[in-house]
Design a protein around this motif. Structure first.
Motif, mmCIF file in Angstrom:
data_model
loop_
_atom_site.group_PDB
_atom_site.id
_atom_site.type_symbol
_atom_site.label_atom_id
_atom_site.label_comp_id
_atom_site.label_asym_id
_atom_site.label_seq_id
_atom_site.Cartn_x
_atom_site.Cartn_y
_atom_site.Cartn_z
ATOM 1 N N MET A 117 0.981 -1.289 -0.245
ATOM 2 C CA MET A 117 0.046 -0.110 -0.031
ATOM 3 C C MET A 117 1.024 1.272 -0.034
ATOM 4 O O MET A 117 0.315 2.511 0.395
ATOM 5 N N HIS A 118 1.888 1.085 -0.460
ATOM 6 C CA HIS A 118 2.729 2.460 -0.601
ATOM 7 C C HIS A 118 2.424 3.355 -2.114
ATOM 8 O O HIS A 118 2.670 4.401 -2.086
ATOM 9 N N TYR A 119 1.698 2.517 -2.711
ATOM 10 C CA TYR A 119 1.171 3.165 -3.952
ATOM 11 C C TYR A 119 -0.387 3.906 -3.596
ATOM 12 O O TYR A 119 -0.929 3.327 -2.763
ATOM 13 N N GLU A 120 -0.714 4.556 -4.564
ATOM 14 C CA GLU A 120 -2.014 5.039 -4.128
ATOM 15 C C GLU A 120 -3.116 4.041 -4.293
ATOM 16 O O GLU A 120 -4.030 4.117 -3.469
ATOM 17 N N ILE A 121 -3.053 3.351 -5.389
ATOM 18 C CA ILE A 121 -4.343 2.321 -5.564
ATOM 19 C C ILE A 121 -3.923 1.393 -6.778
ATOM 20 O O ILE A 121 -3.087 1.834 -7.755
ATOM 21 N N ALA A 122 -4.076 0.113 -6.831
ATOM 22 C CA ALA A 122 -4.162 -0.577 -7.626
ATOM 23 C C ALA A 122 -5.289 -0.572 -8.595
ATOM 24 O O ALA A 122 -6.150 -1.045 -8.481
ATOM 25 N N THR A 123 -5.088 0.305 -9.815
ATOM 26 C CA THR A 123 -6.293 0.556 -10.509
ATOM 27 C C THR A 123 -6.713 -0.675 -11.269
ATOM 28 O O THR A 123 -7.931 -0.816 -11.593
ATOM 29 N N SER A 124 -5.819 -1.639 -11.554
ATOM 30 C CA SER A 124 -6.317 -2.675 -12.617
ATOM 31 C C SER A 124 -5.416 -3.800 -12.615
ATOM 32 O O SER A 124 -4.686 -4.248 -13.550
ATOM 33 N N GLN A 130 -2.393 -4.973 -15.671
ATOM 34 C CA GLN A 130 -1.896 -4.463 -14.354
ATOM 35 C C GLN A 130 -1.349 -3.300 -14.205
ATOM 36 O O GLN A 130 -0.148 -3.062 -14.868
ATOM 37 N N THR A 131 -2.052 -2.230 -13.832
ATOM 38 C CA THR A 131 -1.461 -1.000 -13.678
ATOM 39 C C THR A 131 -1.608 -0.258 -12.093
ATOM 40 O O THR A 131 -2.774 -0.957 -11.330
ATOM 41 N N VAL A 132 -0.741 0.533 -11.666
ATOM 42 C CA VAL A 132 -0.715 1.005 -10.353
ATOM 43 C C VAL A 132 -0.664 2.403 -10.548
ATOM 44 O O VAL A 132 0.093 3.021 -11.118
ATOM 45 N N LYS A 133 -1.607 3.192 -9.905
ATOM 46 C CA LYS A 133 -1.539 4.483 -9.656
ATOM 47 C C LYS A 133 -0.496 4.956 -8.476
ATOM 48 O O LYS A 133 -0.844 4.428 -7.339
ATOM 49 N N TYR A 134 0.300 5.787 -8.657
ATOM 50 C CA TYR A 134 1.285 6.089 -7.598
ATOM 51 C C TYR A 134 1.473 7.680 -7.574
ATOM 52 O O TYR A 134 1.426 8.185 -8.555
ATOM 53 N N THR A 204 2.674 0.469 -15.342
ATOM 54 C CA THR A 204 2.085 -0.894 -16.231
ATOM 55 C C THR A 204 3.359 -2.009 -15.936
ATOM 56 O O THR A 204 4.439 -1.620 -16.213
ATOM 57 N N PHE A 205 2.838 -2.861 -15.395
ATOM 58 C CA PHE A 205 3.600 -4.159 -15.176
ATOM 59 C C PHE A 205 4.428 -4.644 -16.816
ATOM 60 O O PHE A 205 3.471 -4.318 -17.687
ATOM 61 N N PRO A 206 5.478 -5.052 -16.702
ATOM 62 C CA PRO A 206 6.026 -5.405 -18.118
ATOM 63 C C PRO A 206 5.117 -6.706 -18.439
ATOM 64 O O PRO A 206 4.437 -7.311 -17.750
ATOM 65 N N SER A 207 5.337 -7.042 -19.836
ATOM 66 C CA SER A 207 4.416 -8.255 -20.345
ATOM 67 C C SER A 207 5.126 -9.522 -19.919
ATOM 68 O O SER A 207 4.616 -10.423 -19.826
#
Length: 365
Positions: A117-124, A130-134, A204-207
């Motif tokens: 939870m150091h990131y703002e939100i796991a948006t997807s 797999q994307t994370v808003k930071y 965005t996570f790598p493929s």
């Protein structure tokens, strides 16, 4: 360059006794239970954090999706399971037990983010994307490294039921150092502020799964380019050598990004007010400079403010994930708020090195 591997065994409700940072911990096999090991290539030891202690303190989030039908195998409702460390039994524990599919050959895609939870939100964080808003914390003391791991495996291929998660850096590390431009010069630095960079983005996570030589994830949707960052300098830093550089505060952890330097020249001056309006990047310092005992800029009782444009970022010099950028300032002066020179411009040397496992580069400026 030598590589240190940090491997920490983790399985639900299993106690691990006294392991070193360079050991692989043997965990007894438990049929059905998913366990994890953590590997990083200098990622923990080279970070401006307190190594394994910080990792144990913060924990990480883990998701898992069955590849064949996107069923969530680890976590529920696209939410992760939190992995935390117990000092009581010296073990990593999952908040909710996770189990392999009944078919031992069924692959599961695992995604992890550290610290939890150091990131703002796991948006997807779902099977497809797999994307994370930071959003970077405003106080330097609250800023932590941000790392991620991706792995696809099954119970058959996971030794002892353990999944090896290889964590990589999502951020860039930026360090400022200083030395003098001439013999007989002494510079005291009271504060350093890095001005006009983005502090928010989507990762965005790598493929492909993460490994020592794998590609990093991507950053996009960067915003708030007017953000300023104040270095942590507990005591004034004294510079009196033309060869030995001293650190000007602790390293910054920043979003990977390009930037536009403050564009001011002798023939076309631009003020700091105009630079801020255009979100052009620069350093703001409080300094006292003297030459052979004579005050040149500021005084012992009243430091002067000086401004320095950042060097122009080429494609290789833009901040990238997993790299450390060291800017060495050769102090001879700086610029006034209106863009005019103070004494003499400050020059830069810039060194870029892998922070973890990125390809090594040395870029003179």
């Amino acid at each position: 360059m030598k590589t240190k591997i940090l491997v920490i065994g983790m399985a639900t409700m299993i106690g691990l006794a006294g392991c070193s940072m360079n050991e692989e911990v043997s965990v007894p096999k438990q049929d059905g239970v998913i366990g994890f090991s953590i590997a990083t290539n200098k990622a923990i030891t080279r970070s401006p954090i307190d190594g394994a202690t910080a990792m144990q303190s913060d924990g990480f989030d883990i998701w898992g999706y069955r590849k064949s039908d996107s069923h969530q195998q680890v976590g529920t409702n696209n939410k992760p399971v939190v992995a935390t460390y117990s000092n009581t039994n010296t073990a990593w524990n999952l908040a909710t037990a996770a189990y392999w599919p009944a078919d031992a050959s069924a692959d599961v895609d695992f995604y992890a983010i550290w610290p939890t939870m150091h990131y703002e939100i796991a948006t997807s964080i779902v099977a497809g994307t797999q994307t994370v808003k930071y959003i970077r914390k405003s106080a330097e003391s609250d800023v932590k490294d941000l790392m991620y791991a991706k792995k696809t495996t099954n119970k058959t291929n996971a030794a002892g039921g353990k999944v090896m998660l290889y964590f990589k850096h999502a951020l860039s590390q930026v360090q400022f150092k200083g030395k003098t431009a001439a013999v007989g010069m002494e510079v005291k630095v009271k504060s350093l502020q890095l001005c006009n960079l983005n502090n928010e983005g989507t990762f965005t996570f790598p493929s492909a799964e993460t490994a020592a030589s794998s590609d990093h994830g991507m950053w996009g949707t960067l915003s708030n380019p007017e953000t300023d960052y104040m270095a942590t300098i507990n005591n004034d830093v004294t510079l009196n050598s033309i060869t030995n550089a001293e650190s000007l505060g602790t390293p910054f952890l920043l979003l990977p990004q390009s930037f536009t330097p403050w564009n001011t020249t002798t023939s076309a001056k631009k003020s700091i007010i105009d630079a801020d309006a255009a979100n052009e990047s620069y350093l703001k310092l409080e300094v006292y400079i003297k030459q052979n005992g004579e005050d040149i800029l500021g005084s012992n009782s009243s430091y002067a403010t000086t401004y320095i444009p950042l060097p122009n970022p080429t494609n290789d010099m833009a901040f990238k994930s997993g790299k450390k950028y060291t800017y060495t300032l050769k102090f001879g002066g700086g610029k006034k708020e209106d863009g005019d020179d103070q004494f003499a411009p400050i020059e830069f040397d810039v060194d870029v090195e892998p922070w973890g496992d990125a390809a090594e580069e040395n870029l003179p400026l």
